[in-house]
Design a protein around this motif. Structure first.
Motif, short mmCIF file in Angstrom:
data_model
loop_
_atom_site.label_atom_id
_atom_site.label_comp_id
_atom_site.label_asym_id
_atom_site.label_seq_id
_atom_site.Cartn_x
_atom_site.Cartn_y
_atom_site.Cartn_z
N GLN A 67 -8.43 3.55 -2.55
CA GLN A 67 -8.54 2.10 -2.66
C GLN A 67 -7.13 1.51 -2.75
N LEU A 68 -6.69 0.87 -1.70
CA LEU A 68 -5.29 0.45 -1.57
C LEU A 68 -5.10 -1.00 -1.97
N PHE A 69 -4.04 -1.25 -2.74
CA PHE A 69 -3.76 -2.62 -3.14
C PHE A 69 -2.30 -3.03 -3.01
N GLU A 70 -1.46 -2.16 -2.44
CA GLU A 70 -0.05 -2.55 -2.32
C GLU A 70 0.65 -1.77 -1.23
N LEU A 71 1.65 -2.42 -0.61
CA LEU A 71 2.56 -1.79 0.35
C LEU A 71 3.93 -1.71 -0.31
N PRO A 72 4.26 -0.60 -0.97
CA PRO A 72 5.52 -0.52 -1.73
C PRO A 72 6.74 -0.83 -0.88
N GLY A 73 7.58 -1.70 -1.41
CA GLY A 73 8.83 -2.03 -0.76
C GLY A 73 8.73 -3.00 0.40
N ALA A 74 7.53 -3.42 0.78
CA ALA A 74 7.38 -4.32 1.92
C ALA A 74 7.85 -5.73 1.56
N PRO A 75 8.35 -6.49 2.53
CA PRO A 75 8.83 -7.85 2.25
C PRO A 75 7.67 -8.83 2.11
N GLY A 76 8.03 -10.05 1.73
CA GLY A 76 7.05 -11.13 1.66
C GLY A 76 6.36 -11.20 0.31
#
Length: 296
Positions: A133-142
């Motif tokens: 269950q994914l809730f984040e894209l580590p290090g991604a901008p925005g």
């Protein structure tokens, strides 16, 4: 209480050296190349939300009772930094982008899940029901709202049924938030997560991410065990002495099953407990054992 002191990294510093370095482990463990000495990944950790939190400015999702896992593009790791012994068939479906989420089975099945994700040599069939269950894209901008949209698009493009982007939604007001909380809890869920929609990607314990639950929870390291000396409790666990992340210690004496009283969590293990706030001295009030945390 100093919230910053409650970070996972600080908690790991309190673990005995043999837990984090492998010193004193059997030779077979060292020869396997066990990765327990690797420092824990930097993750965003939630603070407790006040009961009257205004959800304006937040994206809201269910709080899943799973096992936190970070995919760095090559390895899947627990919060402790130790590798998750997932089957290669599961790992091969993960993308090169870093991902943050919870390994999850379904509501009310944490104990089964914890046994599965720690099992060495697990086969694809063993993990058939596990979802990431994914809730984040580590290090991604925005902003978080932008990252949540990008994550949903990424998962939609992947042919990986085990991956799921956690739905994030706006909630109109406090009354609607409380209704949603009751719906999730009544259905067997743990509670809600509130993430500031405009938040950049950060790590550490932060007010940008809040957890809203009927009861609070926290973690501590087992530093001593107490056993009964006579009567029905003779030889059985009656209390655990836990060390909190800022160094205080207290006795946890309720919430144990009969099986746990006969086979208690070992020294150095990390356990979580439920409580009803903090006393003036910084200790949990009405604390009750919840579970042993996997990955340590």
């Amino acid at each position: 209480m100093d919230e910053k002191a409650l970070t996972r990294r600080r908690l790991l510093q309190l673990l005995p050296a043999w837990v984090t370095t492998g010193a004193g482990l059997p030779a077979s463990a060292r020869e396997r190349g066990d990765d327990a000495a690797e420092p824990p990944p930097a993750l965003l950790l939630a603070r407790e939300a006040p009961d009257d939190i205004d959800p304006a400015g937040y994206l809201v999702s269910e709080k899943y009772d799973g096992v936190r896992a970070l995919w760095d593009g090559q390895r899947l790791r627990f919060r402790s930094g130790a590798p998750v012994p997932a089957p290669q068939a599961f790992l091969s479906r993960l993308p090169p982008q870093p991902l943050d989420g919870e390994l999850w089975l379904e509501r009310g099945r944490f104990s089964t899940l914890a046994g599965l994700v720690k099992r060495q040599g697990a086969q694809a069939a063993d993990w058939a029901g596990i979802r990431y269950q994914l809730f984040e894209l580590p290090g991604a901008p925005g902003s978080f709202e932008e990252r949540a949209r990008a994550l949903a698009a990424l998962v939609a493009d992947l042919d990986a049924p085990a991956l799921r982007a956690v739905p994030q939604e706006r909630v109109s007001d406090r009354a609607a938030l409380q209704r949603k909380l009751r719906e999730v809890v009544n259905a067997g869920g743990e509670g809600l997560m509130l993430h500031r929609a405009d938040a950049p990607y950060v790590a550490g314990r932060s007010g940008l991410l809040l957890k809203l639950k009927p009861q609070q929870d926290a973690e501590g390291v087992v530093v001593a065990q107490r056993f009964g000396a006579e009567g029905r409790m003779r030889g059985l666990l009656v209390a655990l002495r836990l060390r909190l992340p800022e160094g205080r210690e207290f006795l946890l004496g309720s919430g144990f099953s009969e099986a746990l009283r006969r086979d208690p969590p070992p020294l150095g293990s990390v356990v979580s407990y439920r409580h009803r706030g903090w006393s003036a001295s910084g200790l949990p009030r009405f604390a009750s054992f919840r579970r042993v945390e996997p990955g340590f």
